[in-house]
Design a protein around this motif. Structure first.
Motif, PDB file in Angstrom:
ATOM      1  N   ARG A   1      16.398 -42.071   3.951  1.00 27.34           N
ATOM      2  CA  ARG A   1      16.946 -42.961   4.965  1.00 27.34           C
ATOM      3  C   ARG A   1      16.109 -42.543   6.438  1.00 27.34           C
ATOM      4  NH1 ARG A   1      20.966 -42.204   1.527  1.00 27.34           N
ATOM      5  NH2 ARG A   1      23.041 -43.313   1.845  1.00 27.34           N
TER       6      ARG A   1
ATOM      7  N   TRP B   1      17.534 -27.840 -11.569  1.00 18.12           N
ATOM      8  CA  TRP B   1      17.365 -29.070 -12.750  1.00 18.12           C
ATOM      9  C   TRP B   1      18.850 -29.857 -12.247  1.00 18.12           C
ATOM     10  CZ3 TRP B   1      13.446 -30.520 -14.794  1.00 18.12           C
ATOM     11  CH2 TRP B   1      13.706 -31.400 -15.942  1.00 18.12           C
TER      12      TRP B   1
ATOM     13  N   TYR C   1       9.088 -38.364  -2.030  1.00 17.40           N
ATOM     14  CA  TYR C   1      10.648 -37.771  -1.814  1.00 17.40           C
ATOM     15  C   TYR C   1      11.630 -38.547  -2.446  1.00 17.40           C
ATOM     16  CZ  TYR C   1       9.627 -41.423   1.387  1.00 17.40           C
ATOM     17  OH  TYR C   1       8.975 -42.448   2.304  1.00 17.40           O
TER      18      TYR C   1
ATOM     19  N   ILE D   1      10.443 -33.573  -9.685  1.00 17.67           N
ATOM     20  CA  ILE D   1      10.924 -34.735  -9.216  1.00 17.67           C
ATOM     21  C   ILE D   1      11.992 -34.344  -7.906  1.00 17.67           C
ATOM     22  CG2 ILE D   1      12.287 -36.629  -9.651  1.00 17.67           C
ATOM     23  CD1 ILE D   1      10.971 -36.731 -12.571  1.00 17.67           C
ATOM     24  N   LEU D   2      11.808 -34.973  -7.177  1.00 18.70           N
ATOM     25  CA  LEU D   2      12.607 -34.735  -6.062  1.00 18.70           C
ATOM     26  C   LEU D   2      13.230 -36.099  -5.578  1.00 18.70           C
ATOM     27  CD1 LEU D   2      13.761 -32.927  -3.843  1.00 18.70           C
ATOM     28  CD2 LEU D   2      11.564 -33.292  -2.435  1.00 18.70           C
ATOM     29  N   LYS D   3      14.514 -36.382  -5.580  1.00 17.82           N
ATOM     30  CA  LYS D   3      15.083 -37.416  -4.910  1.00 17.82           C
ATOM     31  C   LYS D   3      16.141 -37.034  -3.621  1.00 17.82           C
ATOM     32  CE  LYS D   3      15.827 -40.285  -9.123  1.00 17.82           C
ATOM     33  NZ  LYS D   3      16.721 -41.103  -9.795  1.00 17.82           N
ATOM     34  N   HIS D   4      15.421 -37.596  -2.617  1.00 21.36           N
ATOM     35  CA  HIS D   4      15.953 -37.070  -1.293  1.00 21.36           C
ATOM     36  C   HIS D   4      16.473 -38.050  -0.616  1.00 21.36           C
ATOM     37  CE1 HIS D   4      16.269 -34.347   1.990  1.00 21.36           C
ATOM     38  NE2 HIS D   4      15.525 -33.482   1.539  1.00 21.36           N
ATOM     39  N   PRO D   5      17.484 -38.299  -0.612  1.00 21.84           N
ATOM     40  CA  PRO D   5      18.364 -39.385   0.057  1.00 21.84           C
ATOM     41  C   PRO D   5      18.073 -39.401   1.551  1.00 21.84           C
ATOM     42  CG  PRO D   5      19.872 -38.689  -1.660  1.00 21.84           C
ATOM     43  CD  PRO D   5      18.766 -37.868  -1.616  1.00 21.84           C
TER      44      PRO D   5
ATOM     45  N   SER E   1      26.966 -45.039   4.615  1.00 25.33           N
ATOM     46  CA  SER E   1      27.349 -43.941   3.669  1.00 25.33           C
ATOM     47  C   SER E   1      26.597 -42.787   3.739  1.00 25.33           C
ATOM     48  CB  SER E   1      26.339 -44.490   2.174  1.00 25.33           C
ATOM     49  OG  SER E   1      24.944 -44.765   2.550  1.00 25.33           O
ATOM     50  N   ALA E   2      27.329 -41.605   3.323  1.00 22.55           N
ATOM     51  CA  ALA E   2      26.824 -40.259   3.422  1.00 22.55           C
ATOM     52  C   ALA E   2      25.766 -40.096   2.475  1.00 22.55           C
ATOM     53  CB  ALA E   2      28.126 -39.428   3.144  1.00 22.55           C
ATOM     54  N   ALA E   3      24.565 -39.437   2.869  1.00 22.36           N
ATOM     55  CA  ALA E   3      23.727 -39.173   1.878  1.00 22.36           C
ATOM     56  C   ALA E   3      24.027 -37.893   0.835  1.00 22.36           C
ATOM     57  CB  ALA E   3      22.523 -38.625   2.757  1.00 22.36           C
ATOM     58  N   ASP E   4      23.759 -38.219  -0.424  1.00 22.82           N
ATOM     59  CA  ASP E   4      24.060 -37.259  -1.332  1.00 22.82           C
ATOM     60  C   ASP E   4      23.142 -36.047  -0.982  1.00 22.82           C
ATOM     61  OD1 ASP E   4      26.249 -38.214  -2.734  1.00 22.82           O
ATOM     62  OD2 ASP E   4      24.722 -39.487  -4.004  1.00 22.82           O
ATOM     63  N   PHE E   5      23.317 -35.016  -1.624  1.00 22.52           N
ATOM     64  CA  PHE E   5      22.641 -33.779  -1.642  1.00 22.52           C
ATOM     65  C   PHE E   5      21.324 -34.307  -2.546  1.00 22.52           C
ATOM     66  CE2 PHE E   5      20.911 -29.448  -2.328  1.00 22.52           C
ATOM     67  CZ  PHE E   5      20.903 -29.077  -1.083  1.00 22.52           C
ATOM     68  N   PRO E   6      20.175 -33.631  -2.059  1.00 19.25           N
ATOM     69  CA  PRO E   6      18.813 -33.988  -3.002  1.00 19.25           C
ATOM     70  C   PRO E   6      18.961 -33.591  -4.318  1.00 19.25           C
ATOM     71  CG  PRO E   6      18.164 -33.073  -0.870  1.00 19.25           C
ATOM     72  CD  PRO E   6      19.640 -33.148  -0.960  1.00 19.25           C
ATOM     73  N   ILE E   7      18.423 -34.107  -5.334  1.00 21.90           N
ATOM     74  CA  ILE E   7      18.306 -33.987  -6.807  1.00 21.90           C
ATOM     75  C   ILE E   7      16.856 -33.443  -7.154  1.00 21.90           C
ATOM     76  CG2 ILE E   7      18.368 -34.570  -9.092  1.00 21.90           C
ATOM     77  CD1 ILE E   7      20.574 -36.501  -8.328  1.00 21.90           C
ATOM     78  N   LEU E   8      16.932 -32.202  -7.346  1.00 24.59           N
ATOM     79  CA  LEU E   8      15.378 -31.563  -7.782  1.00 24.59           C
ATOM     80  C   LEU E   8      15.434 -31.196  -9.414  1.00 24.59           C
ATOM     81  CD1 LEU E   8      12.835 -30.492  -6.516  1.00 24.59           C
ATOM     82  CD2 LEU E   8      14.281 -28.241  -6.187  1.00 24.59           C
TER      83      LEU E   8
ATOM     84  N   GLN F   1      25.145 -29.325   4.546  1.00 24.47           N
ATOM     85  CA  GLN F   1      25.232 -29.130   3.085  1.00 24.47           C
ATOM     86  C   GLN F   1      24.190 -28.178   2.541  1.00 24.47           C
ATOM     87  OE1 GLN F   1      23.512 -33.108   1.897  1.00 24.47           O
ATOM     88  NE2 GLN F   1      25.635 -34.170   1.970  1.00 24.47           N
TER      89      GLN F   1
END
Lengths: 186, 186
Positions: free
Chosen positions: A112, A45, B44, A104-108, B98-105, A134
């Motif tokens: 990219r 979460w 994604y 919901i997945l936000k996968h930077p 920019s460094a990619a942040d870790f995904p938010i789930l 990471q």
DNA sequence: TGTAGCATGTAAGCCGTTACATGATTGA
DNA sequence: TCAATCATGTAACGGCTTACATGCTACA
């Protein structure tokens, strides 16, 4: 008399759930609750900001879902919170009634990669490698949580969720390694 | 002269990226862009609301990252947008720097499983089964996207991202099936 | 010709973040 | 005794959503 939906945000339910794991006997401060969230909630979460934890606890207390007891420390008062019977009922009714939304997945990193054509392949390799690093770090953190949970019956569900997370991280690592082999100039 | 970071939100970059996939030759309306987002981005990232697409496009246009050409349809004017050279540079600098942040789930099903002790095991089985059904549906949608992408060199990266998503959904399904066997009273 | 769907926006509001203010505690 | 850390909040703001307003298009 049944308690019906209180229309809280999912994050509120999540915090309420963490308090429920502690039961009606023990109580937590906002600070302690935030630590639990950082340790467990963040894997599937979002661990809310400290400030939001305080605001949510205050709101939950006003709705009677948690009870607050004031503590005096020098000149400053602070609060300890524990879930109430009503709180547990509301949580159960949420668990039983509502259909769970799709995650919901936000996968930077994936985002990219989508635009990979705009950058040099080396940069993409680097991007994916950073993500693997990471992942490894996260996996270590989660593995230590999993170890702490052990195989106690009372922690069965938190342990299952932790295993879920570990499986997810391992799968991601595998997928990314395969993708790296498909980069041009491998 | 180098274009430096414009400090956009990631969603802005995502939309800009979709326009970049279309290149500097073709142009899209807000409505069409939203359709692309629904078709690809949502797997994604997040497909922004229609209203946000319009607002973001307006902002991007004001920054010169996209160019707008007005179209008259009866009494109403509408806009077609295409990415500019500056837009591509800004996107590249974002991808490179920019460094990619870790995904938010945000995983409502996992969150509910965490509190599994509060509900009947049948309900948990149902919860996980519902999630499996949702996964299957999503997978079908994504598979059709993947098919459309084919193996054209120009769509290499979108195809890789789609494969990533398919692998992810398959892994989730496998993990969930294992978890179901661990539910009490199986 | 009227209603359902396509299309383009604006306004209000929620959720959650970062920045800021302040106090207590510990140990170099 | 001063700095670092633990701890509790409030204020301002951003990103994004839902609700609303409006016009165009196709077709029953």
């Amino acid at each position: 008399m049944t308690v019906v939906s209180q229309d809280l945000s999912t994050t509120s339910y999540a915090l309420l759930g963490l308090l429920a794991l502690d039961g009606t006997s023990s109580s937590l401060t906002g600070y302690e609750l935030k630590q639990r969230a950082d340790r467990t909630l963040r894997f599937y979460w979002v661990s809310p900001a400290m400030s939001q934890v305080y605001t949510e606890l205050d709101r939950l207390a006003r709705s009677g879902l948690v009870s607050a007891t004031a503590e005096q420390t020098g000149r400053r008062t602070s609060q300890r919170y524990q879930i109430t019977g009503t709180g547990i009922e509301v949580l159960q009714s949420w668990l039983n009634s509502s259909a769970a939304d799709f995650p919901i997945l936000k996968h930077p990193t994936a985002l990219r990669l989508l635009m990979g054509a705009l950058v040099a392949p080396d940069r993409l390799r680097r991007l994916l490698q950073d993500y693997l690093d990471q992942l490894a770090e996260r996996r270590t953190d989660l593995a230590s949580v999993r170890t702490m949970l052990g195989d106690e019956e009372s922690l069965r569900y938190p342990a299952m969720v932790a295993d879920w997370g570990l499986g997810y991280y391992d799968s991601e690592a595998g997928i990314v390694r395969e993708l790296m082999e498909r980069l041009p100039g491998y």
